[in-house]
Write an enzyme that holds these catalytic residues in place. Sequence first.
Site, PDB file in Angstrom:
ATOM      1  NE  ARG A  21      -4.288  -1.324   0.347  1.00  8.47           N
ATOM      2  CZ  ARG A  21      -5.364  -1.217  -0.395  1.00  8.47           C
ATOM      3  NH1 ARG A  21      -5.472  -0.246  -1.267  1.00  8.47           N
ATOM      4  NH2 ARG A  21      -6.340  -2.075  -0.285  1.00  8.47           N
ATOM      5  NE  ARG A  78      14.094  -7.111   9.633  1.00  4.74           N
ATOM      6  CZ  ARG A  78      14.028  -8.182  10.430  1.00  4.74           C
ATOM      7  NH1 ARG A  78      12.922  -8.881  10.503  1.00  4.74           N
ATOM      8  NH2 ARG A  78      15.043  -8.529  11.154  1.00  4.74           N
ATOM      9  NE  ARG A 104      -9.712  -5.338   0.939  1.00  8.41           N
ATOM     10  CZ  ARG A 104     -10.375  -6.459   0.670  1.00  8.41           C
ATOM     11  NH1 ARG A 104     -11.569  -6.667   1.185  1.00  8.41           N
ATOM     12  NH2 ARG A 104      -9.856  -7.385  -0.111  1.00  8.41           N
ATOM     13  NE  ARG A 128      -3.568   1.962  12.091  1.00  9.47           N
ATOM     14  CZ  ARG A 128      -3.685   0.953  11.230  1.00  9.47           C
ATOM     15  NH1 ARG A 128      -2.792   0.776  10.277  1.00  9.47           N
ATOM     16  NH2 ARG A 128      -4.709   0.122  11.282  1.00  9.47           N
TER      17      ARG A 128
END
Length: 243
Positions: A24, A43, A224, A87
């Site tokens: 995202r 990572r 979504r 966030r």
Amino acid sequence: MSTHIGAAPGDIAPLVLMPGDPLRARWIAETFLDDARCYTEVRGMYGYTGTWQGRRVSVQGSGMGQPSLAIYVNELFTDYDVQSVIRVGSCGALTETLAVRDIVIASGACTDSSMNRIRFEGLDYAPVADFGLLRAAYDASQSHRVSTSSTSGSVHVGLVFSNDSFYSPRPDLIARMAEYGVLAIEMEASALYTLAAQHGRKALAICTVSDHVVTGAETTAQEREQTFGAMVEIALEAGLGGS
Ligand code: HPA
């Protein structure tokens, strides 16, 4: 250069949008930012810096859950002098006043995590959003300047529950939280708000409702993405709009 982000000093903007999913983060950078440059792939937790309407902004994946988010937010605050983190995530609705595709702006976050119990030696700290960011996000969500907000549902401001276990062993306790006005469940806001308070920075969590814990309703992948896009515009407007 920090352990888990590994970017050079100056690579990261003062405002960071933070989705849980690193893919995202890449999608936000490719869809909304100009001149986006990837500053970390450590990572697979991608981070990008670019510009939105001429202003510098970064987007950094957090991973799932408070321990993972805390690693990235600690490094953003201590090693890269980041001033604000917003966030942009998803949540499960806990009350029938919410529907899938609605947006929840978290004014505060309850939790079952032990992170703050350890930090405060058993006392209960109440992690809250930065009011300026919260107000700006709410205003942006109501404003016509956010072009895609009409594709999303209603906007709610209130408490979320940041749980440690997505597959909760105690759904009855989550239902009790809902009885006390908690709107939705997610996994990161409590640690984000606590770390912002510790470092004297600003934080906000905005979540789209991806599923409904009470009714069982779920969103499609396309829904979504659409709703997520509206939320990103709200976050960008809130973080950069007035500056
Ligand atoms: N719990 C339940 N449903 C959810 C969550 C969660 O943490 N996040 C998004 N939907």
